[in-house]
Design an enzyme around this catalytic site. Structure first.
Site, PDB file in Angstrom:
ATOM      1  N   LYS A 122      -3.463  27.085 -37.445  1.00  0.00           N
ATOM      2  CA  LYS A 122      -2.997  28.416 -37.051  1.00  0.00           C
ATOM      3  C   LYS A 122      -3.085  29.392 -38.213  1.00  0.00           C
ATOM      4  O   LYS A 122      -3.456  30.562 -38.030  1.00  0.00           O
ATOM      5  CB  LYS A 122      -1.561  28.325 -36.526  1.00  0.00           C
ATOM      6  CG  LYS A 122      -1.466  27.627 -35.171  1.00  0.00           C
ATOM      7  CD  LYS A 122      -0.047  27.216 -34.825  1.00  0.00           C
ATOM      8  CE  LYS A 122      -0.013  26.433 -33.521  1.00  0.00           C
ATOM      9  NZ  LYS A 122       1.308  25.880 -33.198  1.00  0.00           N
ATOM     10  N   GLN A 166       7.517  25.546 -34.759  1.00  0.00           N
ATOM     11  CA  GLN A 166       6.641  24.423 -34.434  1.00  0.00           C
ATOM     12  C   GLN A 166       7.451  23.283 -33.824  1.00  0.00           C
ATOM     13  O   GLN A 166       8.381  22.774 -34.427  1.00  0.00           O
ATOM     14  CB  GLN A 166       5.900  23.937 -35.689  1.00  0.00           C
ATOM     15  CG  GLN A 166       4.893  22.833 -35.426  1.00  0.00           C
ATOM     16  CD  GLN A 166       3.746  23.281 -34.539  1.00  0.00           C
ATOM     17  OE1 GLN A 166       3.197  24.362 -34.712  1.00  0.00           O
ATOM     18  NE2 GLN A 166       3.383  22.455 -33.580  1.00  0.00           N
ATOM     19  N   ASP A 189       5.307  32.491 -28.504  1.00  0.00           N
ATOM     20  CA  ASP A 189       5.092  31.218 -27.810  1.00  0.00           C
ATOM     21  C   ASP A 189       5.463  31.314 -26.338  1.00  0.00           C
ATOM     22  O   ASP A 189       5.079  30.467 -25.531  1.00  0.00           O
ATOM     23  CB  ASP A 189       5.911  30.110 -28.475  1.00  0.00           C
ATOM     24  CG  ASP A 189       5.025  29.101 -29.190  1.00  0.00           C
ATOM     25  OD1 ASP A 189       3.807  29.096 -28.941  1.00  0.00           O
ATOM     26  OD2 ASP A 189       5.549  28.306 -29.993  1.00  0.00           O
TER      27      ASP A 189
END
Length: 362
Positions: A122, A166, A189
Site C-alpha cells: 500500500k 490493518q 476502508d
C-alpha cells in the site's frame, strides 16, 4: 382511586373471548413469558464460520482432466494498473491546482508477515500515485489506548484524508471500539457502521465502499459481465468482504444468495449461480463440480503454501481450485493477480475521493 382498582383488576386477570370461548390468564404467567420469541439480543445468534476441511489435500486440488481451460482470465493487475495511472493523473492535477495531495495513514499492530506485506504494498502504491502516506506501527502487546490516541491524532490532521487500521488486530484489542474511533470522513476502508448501514439501505449513499468488494464489482463491470437479473452466490459473510459484496451485488440488481459454514448443500446452491464471489477463507473449497458451465468466478482468497521452487519459498492459492474451475467457468480471477491488486487500487481511489471532498476539488 377508581382507576387504581380497575388497573389491578385488569392486571390480575386478563380475559378474552376467542371463537366463543373465554380464556383467562394469570398475571404471573404473563410476567414469566416473553412477549416475543425473538431473541433479546442478535449477538446471541452469532456463531463462528468454521468450514469443514476441504478434501483432498487443500494444496493440491487438481483432478485428472484433459479438458483444456476455456475461461477468460480476468487480469486484476492490468485493470488495477490502469486505474492507478488515472488516479496519479488526478493527484498531479490536484497538486497543480490547489497545492495539496491526498494523505493516507496506516496503523499496523504486530508483525504478521501477511500484514507487513500488505502495508508495504500500500505504501509503494501511494508513492507511485503521488499520495502522501504515513505508517504508525505498534508492537503486538501494545495498549489499546495508544492505538486510539494515534487514531485521534490522524483524525485531527487536515493533511490526512484516509485512515486504515490493518486487520486483523491482536485478540486483546477491541476491534469494534478502535474502528468506531475512526472519523467517518476518513474511513477509506468503508467499515464504519454508518458507511455499512448506508450501503445496505436503498436511497442512501455511503461515503466509502469497502475496498475489496468495490474491486470485485469493478472487475465484473470492466470485464463486461452482466450483473442485473443474474443469480449471484457469495461464499462467506464477513464484514470485510462477504456482507458488503452481497449488498453491492443487490445494488446492481442481482439475486443474491449468501453461503456460510452452516449452509446445507453449498455445492448444489453454488451450481445455480451465474456469478460466484468466494471469500470463505478455505483453500480450494470451490471445486470444478461446484460450478455450472459458463459461470463467472471471483476468487478473493489468498493463502501461502510452501513451495521451495518459488523465489520466496511459497506460492499463493485461493478459495477456488483454479485448475478445475477454469475448465468450467467462462471467466475467472487468478490468485495472485486477480482481486488483490484491485483492493489496493480501490483504497487509493477512496483516499483520492476523500481529498476531493476536503478540498472541494473536481
Amino acid at each position: 382511586m377508581m382507576i387504581v382498582r380497575r388497573t389491578r383488576v385488569i392486571t390480575n386477570i386478563i380475559s378474552r373471548r376467542v371463537n366463543g370461548n373465554c380464556f383467562t390468564t394469570s398475571s404471573s404467567t404473563i410476567s414469566s413469558s416473553p412477549i416475543l420469541k425473538f431473541p433479546s439480543s442478535l449477538l446471541s445468534l452469532d456463531l463462528p464460520d468454521i468450514w469443514p476441511p476441504s478434501s483432498p489435500a487443500v494444496t493440491n486440488c487438481c483432478t485428472a482432466n484433459d479438458q483444456p481451460s476455456a475461461a477468460l482470465v480476468i487480469d486484476g493487475k492490468l485493470i488495477a494498473d490502469e486505474i492507478r495511472f488515472r488516479i496519479a493523473e488526478q493527484v498531479r492535477r490536484m497538486k497543480d491546482s490547489v497545492g495539496k495531495v491526498p494523505g493516507l495513514a496506516v496503523i499496523l499492530v504486530g508483525d504478521r508477515r501477511d500484514s507487513l506485506t500488505y502495508v508495504r504494498n500500500k505504501v509503494i502504491a501511494c508513492e507511485d500515485a503521488g499520495i502522501k502516506s504515513l505508517v504508525t506501527q505498534f508492537p503486538q502487546n501494545c495498549n489499546q489506548d495508544d492505538v486510539i490516541r494515534a487514531l485521534s491524532t490522524f483524525n485531527e490532521d487536515p493533511s490526512i484524508h484516509g485512515i486504515l487500521v490493518q486487520l486483523p488486530l491482536p485478540q486483546h484489542l477491541n476491534e469494534e471500539k478502535i474502528l468506531n474511533a475512526l472519523k467517518l470522513e476518513k474511513d477509506v476502508d468503508g467499515f464504519h457502521p454508518l458507511n455499512m448501514g448506508n450501503l445496505a439501505m436503498r436511497g442512501r449513499e455511503p461515503l466509502f465502499i469497502p475496498c475489496t468488494p468495490k474491486g470485485c464489482i469493478e472487475l465484473l463491470i470492466r470485464s463486461s459481465v452482466e450483473i442485473m437479473g443474474k443469480n449471484a452466490v457469495v461464499i462467506g459473510r464477513s464484514n470485510i468482504v462477504g456482507l458488503p459484496t452481497s449488498l453491492l451485488l443487490q445494488r446492481h440488481h442481482a439475486t443474491v444468495t449468501i453461503l456460510h459454514a452452516l449452509t446445507k448443500n453449498p455445492e448444489q446452491i453454488t451450481r445455480e449461480a451465474d456469478i460466484v464471489v468466494t471469500a470463505s477463507g478455505v483453500p480450494n473449497l470451490v471445486r470444478g463440480n461446484w460450478l455450472k458451465p459458463g459461470a463467472v468466478v471471483i476468487d478473493v482468497g489468498t493463502f501461502p503454501v510452501e513451495d521451495p521452487s518459488c523465489e520466496n519459498g511459497y506460492r499463493l492459492i485461493g478459495d477456488v481450485c483454479y485448475e478445475e474451475a477454469s475448465k468450467v467457468a467462462s471467466a475467472i480471477t487468478p490468485v495472485p493477480g486477480g482481486v488483490g491488486p484491485m483492493t489496493i487500487a480501490m483504497l487509493l481511489s477512496n483516499t483520492l475521493d476523500s481529498a476531493k471532498r476536503a478540498y472541494d476539488f473536481t
